[in-house]
Design an enzyme around this catalytic site. Structure first.
Site, PDB file in Angstrom:
ATOM      1  N   HIS A  17      41.779  35.812  41.742  1.00 36.35           N
ATOM      2  CA  HIS A  17      41.687  34.676  41.643  1.00 36.35           C
ATOM      3  C   HIS A  17      42.265  34.452  43.300  1.00 36.35           C
ATOM      4  O   HIS A  17      42.217  33.692  43.994  1.00 36.35           O
ATOM      5  CB  HIS A  17      42.541  33.244  41.505  1.00 36.35           C
ATOM      6  CG  HIS A  17      41.618  33.312  39.489  1.00 36.35           C
ATOM      7  ND1 HIS A  17      42.430  33.741  38.723  1.00 36.35           N
ATOM      8  CD2 HIS A  17      40.733  33.132  39.376  1.00 36.35           C
ATOM      9  CE1 HIS A  17      41.685  33.029  37.463  1.00 36.35           C
ATOM     10  NE2 HIS A  17      40.622  32.848  38.157  1.00 36.35           N
ATOM     11  N   ARG A  90      31.700  37.957  41.673  1.00 36.00           N
ATOM     12  CA  ARG A  90      32.589  38.917  41.513  1.00 36.00           C
ATOM     13  C   ARG A  90      30.812  40.429  40.915  1.00 36.00           C
ATOM     14  O   ARG A  90      30.962  41.659  41.641  1.00 36.00           O
ATOM     15  CB  ARG A  90      33.317  39.962  40.413  1.00 36.00           C
ATOM     16  CG  ARG A  90      34.216  39.026  40.067  1.00 36.00           C
ATOM     17  CD  ARG A  90      34.887  38.921  39.095  1.00 36.00           C
ATOM     18  NE  ARG A  90      34.730  37.564  38.665  1.00 36.00           N
ATOM     19  CZ  ARG A  90      35.293  37.459  37.216  1.00 36.00           C
ATOM     20  NH1 ARG A  90      36.417  37.600  36.569  1.00 36.00           N
ATOM     21  NH2 ARG A  90      34.735  36.433  36.869  1.00 36.00           N
ATOM     22  N   SER A 127      40.638  37.555  34.122  1.00 34.45           N
ATOM     23  CA  SER A 127      40.946  36.778  32.821  1.00 34.45           C
ATOM     24  C   SER A 127      41.120  37.113  31.229  1.00 34.45           C
ATOM     25  O   SER A 127      42.387  37.429  30.913  1.00 34.45           O
ATOM     26  CB  SER A 127      41.035  34.785  33.302  1.00 34.45           C
ATOM     27  OG  SER A 127      41.554  34.988  34.176  1.00 34.45           O
TER      28      SER A 127
END
Ligand code: ADP
Length: 151
Positions: A17, A90, A127
């Site tokens: 991020h 990604r 995450s």
């Protein structure tokens, strides 16, 4: 004024991020990091903790504001008078998922999404992997900003 909303769960914020946010800074006058509140989703970190991580990580960065929101992201963008949504990509799975949402948001609200491609050295960070490591008492210091690894 070019203003973007970067919506996300940030559960927790990672160096992936951070990479997207830092690289977006020259593109916008203001970036709102906005944690979407979804009462049906289970999070590892509370909303207050996730906001505190963002605040600590970007303290002193005058172009960045941090908040939470409920409801549609495009409605929040309208309220904030932000014309753009910022997202990171990604892999092909991110692309397919984001494409439909971005096209819909543009159609229903005229809000365009700006995508930045992940940097090579952060492309594998997510995450959910960070949460798995934390659950098993592993070391996440190479994957997250200090605000998260020092908590
Ligand atoms: P959400 O629940 O909305 O997907 P996340 O916090 O998981 O929230 O992700 C927010 C945004 O950050 C998404 O656009 C996601 O693709 C992007 N992102 C997450 N990790 C990375 C990374 N390592 N590199 C680039 N973008 C990333």
């Amino acid at each position: 004024m070019k203003k973007a909303v970067f919506p996300g769960s940030f559960d927790p914020i990672t160096l992936g991020h951070c990479d997207i946010i830092k690289r977006a800074l020259p593109l916008f006058d203001e970036i709102v990091l906005a944690i979407g509140v979804n009462s049906s989703k289970k999070y590892m970190f509370s909303l207050e903790e996730r906001i505190a991580f963002l605040k600590e990580t970007f303290k002193g960065e005058s172009k960045i504001t941090i908040t939470k929101y409920q409801g549609l992201t495009v409605d929040f963008c309208k309220k904030e008078q932000a014309s753009f949504i910022l997202r990171g990509l990604r892999n092909p799975a991110d692309f397919e998922f984001e494409k439909a949402i971005a096209q819909t948001n543009r159609l229903i609200a005229g809000v365009d999404t700006v995508f930045l491609l992940t940097s090579a050295d952060t492309s594998y960070i997510s995450s959910s992997i960070v949460r798995d490591i934390l659950r098993n008492n592993g070391d996440v210091s190479l994957l997250v900003p200090d605000a998260v690894s020092k908590q």
